[in-house]
Scaffold this motif. Structure first.
Motif, PDB file in Angstrom:
ATOM      1  N   GLU A  51     -37.293  11.859  83.135  1.00 45.43           N
ATOM      2  CA  GLU A  51     -36.756  10.588  83.627  1.00 45.43           C
ATOM      3  C   GLU A  51     -35.507  10.770  84.470  1.00 45.43           C
ATOM      4  N   THR A  52     -34.671  11.759  84.134  1.00 42.27           N
ATOM      5  CA  THR A  52     -33.465  12.028  84.922  1.00 42.27           C
ATOM      6  C   THR A  52     -33.847  12.473  86.332  1.00 42.27           C
ATOM      7  N   GLN A  66     -36.715  11.826  87.848  1.00 42.11           N
ATOM      8  CA  GLN A  66     -37.342  10.690  88.520  1.00 42.11           C
ATOM      9  C   GLN A  66     -36.294   9.726  89.080  1.00 42.11           C
ATOM     10  N   GLU A  67     -35.271   9.449  88.286  1.00 35.79           N
ATOM     11  CA  GLU A  67     -34.198   8.555  88.738  1.00 35.79           C
ATOM     12  C   GLU A  67     -33.490   9.142  89.954  1.00 35.79           C
ATOM     13  N   ARG A 126     -35.699   8.721  93.027  1.00 33.20           N
ATOM     14  CA  ARG A 126     -35.718   7.309  93.398  1.00 33.20           C
ATOM     15  C   ARG A 126     -34.423   6.920  94.132  1.00 33.20           C
ATOM     16  N   ASN A 127     -33.280   7.351  93.621  1.00 30.98           N
ATOM     17  CA  ASN A 127     -32.000   7.039  94.258  1.00 30.98           C
ATOM     18  C   ASN A 127     -31.860   7.736  95.608  1.00 30.98           C
ATOM     19  N   ASN A 161     -28.075  18.258  87.784  1.00 35.76           N
ATOM     20  CA  ASN A 161     -29.430  18.184  87.218  1.00 35.76           C
ATOM     21  C   ASN A 161     -30.002  19.570  86.937  1.00 35.76           C
TER      22      ASN A 161
END
Length: 314
Positions: free
Chosen positions: A87-88, A90-91, A94-95, A128
């Motif tokens: 999820e990290t 993916q976020e 997306r950003n 990340n």
């Protein structure tokens, strides 16, 4: 001459589906040059390399976003597909796609852009990497916009909304109703994802690509044994077919296999009572053009046997 090992023959087989002996000969004829060997096999009619050239070769995600009449596509790579489910990660993708709306096609500018919550995109990427424990990279970005009309997105093999393996944007210039443009744009975007056009029009195809295809077609035609004037006609016919099949507007719609995309757009414009111009498209496929590291099984066997490297193929 470069050393030709069992591993290089195996790689060429995987990339072309040609027979082992044909792959061995192709490498021998081209001094071990992998790309030249692929062209040699294609010229001999022994390879399906052109159709397989778009296979993904790395992991990660392609992100797509649209705001108003402007859309962006980005690709962020990782070492394994497992990260794409994080999820990290993916976020982050997306950003980054949203930030690309402002920075455009410049990846360096995107990496230097301020990231939500502090620091830059590059700073967040570095964080990340440390947190997730796997190398990641911001590979590319592209933006498409229209003055009037719609930018229509499509994501194939979607993992979560806006993120997946193939991302497409289609630009339609028109004063037609938004629902009409959205429906048309999605139909064309799905076609682009499946058919992988190389340019909007035949005239926009890369000149170096055309020359490469000409060279391959010439080799094939010469092997027919026909007179030179016939060979030249065969080559020009082959190139005309390549141009038609590679340009979006002249491609046949995947859904019915018979209607050129230009006619699909014209029919939609007639029904809408307003001109519609297919102004452009972007297609990002995850890992496209990146050579994935292949395990050298021959070397592993040699190591297990106590030798330093795999023996060359005789």
């Amino acid at each position: 001459m470069a050393e030709i090992t069992a591993a290089t023959v195996k790689e060429l087989r995987e990339r072309t589906s040609a027979g082992m002996m044909d792959c061995k000969k192709a490498l021998a004829e081209n001094n071990g040059d992998m790309e030249a060997a692929i062209d040699w096999l294609r010229a001999k009619g022994l390879s399906a390399a052109a159709k397989k050239a778009g296979r993904t070769a790395s992991e990660g995600l392609v992100g797509v976003t649209v705001e108003g009449n402007r859309g962006a596509v980005v690709e962020v790579n990782s070492e394994t597909d497992f990260v794409a489910k994080n999820e990290t990660f993916q976020e982050f993708v997306r950003n980054v796609a949203k930030l690309a709306l402002q920075t455009g096609n410049d990846v360096e500018a995107l990496a230097a852009a301020a990231y939500p919550g502090g620091g830059t995109v590059q700073d967040k990427l570095t964080e990340n990497i440390a947190t997730i424990g796997e190398n990641q990279s911001l590979r590319r970005a592209a933006v498409l916009e229209v003055s009037e009309g719609a930018i229509v997105p499509y994501v194939h093999n979607q993992v979560v909304p806006g993120l997946g393996k193939i991302g497409v944007l289609v630009a339609l210039e028109s004063a037609a109703a938004s629902d009409t443009l959205t429906a048309l744009g999605k139909q064309i975007a799905m076609h682009v994802a499946a058919a992988h056009p190389l340019a909007l029009n035949a005239d926009d195809l890369d000149a170096d690509l055309i020359e490469r295809e000409r060279s391959i077609a010439m080799e094939k035609a010469k092997e027919s044994g026909k007179p030179q004037n016939i060979v030249e006609k065969m080559v020009e016919g082959g190139l005309a077919k390549f141009r038609k099949e590679s340009a979006l507007l002249s491609q046949l719609l995947v859904h019915d296999g018979k209607t050129p995309i230009s006619d699909v757009v014209a029919a939609a414009a007639k029904d809408a009572g307003s001109p519609i111009t297919l102004a452009g498209f972007i297609r990002f496929q995850l890992g496209e053009g990146i050579e994935k590291k292949q395990e050298d099984f021959a070397a592993e066997v040699a190591a297990a046997a106590g030798t330093n490297k795999a023996e060359p193929v005789a």
